[in-house]
Design a protein around this motif. Structure first.
Motif, mmCIF file in Angstrom:
data_model
loop_
_atom_site.group_PDB
_atom_site.id
_atom_site.type_symbol
_atom_site.label_atom_id
_atom_site.label_comp_id
_atom_site.label_asym_id
_atom_site.label_seq_id
_atom_site.Cartn_x
_atom_site.Cartn_y
_atom_site.Cartn_z
ATOM 1 N N SER A 1 0.838 -1.099 -0.022
ATOM 2 C CA SER A 1 0.077 0.050 -0.040
ATOM 3 C C SER A 1 0.697 1.299 0.076
ATOM 4 O O SER A 1 2.196 1.177 0.154
ATOM 5 C CB SER A 1 -1.067 0.193 1.298
ATOM 6 O OG SER A 1 -0.259 -0.061 2.301
ATOM 7 N N TRP B 1 -0.391 2.135 -8.602
ATOM 8 C CA TRP B 1 -1.775 2.246 -8.769
ATOM 9 C C TRP B 1 -2.221 3.564 -8.097
ATOM 10 O O TRP B 1 -2.275 3.950 -6.983
ATOM 11 C CB TRP B 1 -2.679 1.488 -8.074
ATOM 12 C CG TRP B 1 -2.424 -0.179 -8.578
ATOM 13 C CD1 TRP B 1 -3.146 -0.569 -10.007
ATOM 14 C CD2 TRP B 1 -1.754 -1.106 -8.408
ATOM 15 N NE1 TRP B 1 -2.748 -1.751 -10.377
ATOM 16 C CE2 TRP B 1 -2.100 -2.193 -9.366
ATOM 17 C CE3 TRP B 1 -0.777 -1.579 -7.313
ATOM 18 C CZ2 TRP B 1 -1.049 -3.294 -9.187
ATOM 19 C CZ3 TRP B 1 -0.346 -2.722 -7.011
ATOM 20 C CH2 TRP B 1 -0.431 -3.863 -8.158
ATOM 21 N N GLY C 1 -1.575 2.037 -3.973
ATOM 22 C CA GLY C 1 -0.404 0.581 -3.772
ATOM 23 C C GLY C 1 0.768 0.870 -4.816
ATOM 24 O O GLY C 1 0.382 1.520 -5.877
ATOM 25 N N PHE D 1 -6.880 -2.883 -5.807
ATOM 26 C CA PHE D 1 -6.259 -2.125 -6.925
ATOM 27 C C PHE D 1 -6.875 -2.120 -8.288
ATOM 28 O O PHE D 1 -6.425 -1.472 -9.226
ATOM 29 C CB PHE D 1 -4.830 -2.657 -7.012
ATOM 30 C CG PHE D 1 -4.116 -2.700 -5.741
ATOM 31 C CD1 PHE D 1 -3.939 -1.416 -4.782
ATOM 32 C CD2 PHE D 1 -3.263 -3.625 -5.235
ATOM 33 C CE1 PHE D 1 -3.679 -1.335 -3.688
ATOM 34 C CE2 PHE D 1 -2.571 -3.645 -4.098
ATOM 35 C CZ PHE D 1 -2.574 -2.528 -3.061
#
Length: 298
Positions: free
Chosen positions: A94, A113, A228, A266
């Motif tokens: 994360s 992400w 993440g 994600f």
């Protein structure tokens, strides 16, 4: 798929990232002849449920054509150190542990992400609890997942801070070793609230153990710029690096959401390949609220 275990030795706090030096790499740069190695933390200990890491491995092997080996570690900082010391190729993390890791200058972000506008965290209480607002947590005991968890520590601590509550002064905190541990502590009456990822409360069993009518959510944290990343050891060969940059976005597709379970948060987010460290700049203020200065971890 082969599995290994690295115990949490010397990883007792965030400062371990700053204190632990580079070690000799245990992962080799042999390109297509070598397995891809991943460090992961347990997603669920329920033996009756399919383990999403098994699904992740199968999907990644199918996309890359390479064998994938998993090394189990107990917490987020152990994932970072396994990558940093060269014991594994990659880890999926994360935002906050990724920011901590990248800021050392010794771990790469393979891809990131991007965040959405959705809240990251909330605090869960039992339905019969008198706690109705974040402010009601004053004088209470709160369970956090892990000291390097974005949704299970940094973001809820910031949420409480914004409500005028400071950790160690206005409420007592415990670390439960993971989201599952936080939920167990709440079920057993050891804490008044468990702070966790907002998305977990929407998933239901086995990721979230409370049925409708047994729990309530208290408060919502802000969103994050980065949800993440895939972290990689800096010595990773170019062939494997490119292969993973192409394969991982395909693995994290909507058609695989159910199989990936806890990893599916994600899916649907924008992906940036080889992001610059500056992408984590917004994390510094929130980390400081939790007593962590990113600039100290170099």
């Amino acid at each position: 798929m082969r599995r290994h275990l690295i115990p949490a030795i010397g990883l007792l706090g965030v400062s371990a990232l700053a204190l632990t030096g580079c070690q000799a790499s245990a992962a080799s740069d042999t390109g297509a002849s070598a397995p891809i190695t991943i460090a992961t933390i347990p997603v669920s200990d329920d033996p009756t449920q399919a383990n999403p890491i098994d699904a992740l491995v199968e999907l990644l092997e199918a996309e890359t054509g390479r064998e994938v080996e998993v090394t189990d570690v107990p917490d987020y900082l152990s994932v970072v150190e396994a990558i940093r010391s060269g014991h594994v190729d990659i880890g999926i993390m994360s935002g906050f542990p990724s920011a901590l890791a990248v800021n050392t200058g010794e771990v790469d972000a393979l891809l990131a992400w991007k965040g959405s506008d959705d809240p990251v965290s909330t605090c869960v209480v039992l339905d019969d609890s008198p706690i109705r607002t974040v402010e009601d947590l004053r004088g209470k005991t709160v369970a956090f997942a892990d000291q390097a968890s974005s949704s299970g520590y940094f973001m809820p601590v910031y949420m409480l801070h914004e409500a005028g509550l400071e950790q160690g002064k206005d409420y007592e905190s415990i670390f439960a070793g993971g989201h599952e541990g936080s939920f167990a502590a709440l079920q057993q009456g050891q804490v008044d609230a468990a702070c966790t990822a907002f998305v977990l409360t929407e998933m239901g069993a086995p990721m979230f153990p409370f049925a409708d009518g047994e729990w309530r959510a208290v408060g919502e944290s802000p969103s994050m710029d980065v949800m993440g990343t895939v972290l990689a050891r800096q010595s990773l060969d170019d062939e494997t690096r490119t292969l993973l940059e192409e394969a991982i976005p395909k693995v994290f597709s909507e058609e695989n959401a159910e199989a990936l379970a806890g990893y599916s948060s994600f899916i649907g987010l924008d992906v940036e390949i080889a992001p610059k460290p500056s992408i984590f700049a917004s994390f510094a203020e929130i980390a400081a609220v939790a007593g962590v200065e990113l600039e100290d971890l170099k």
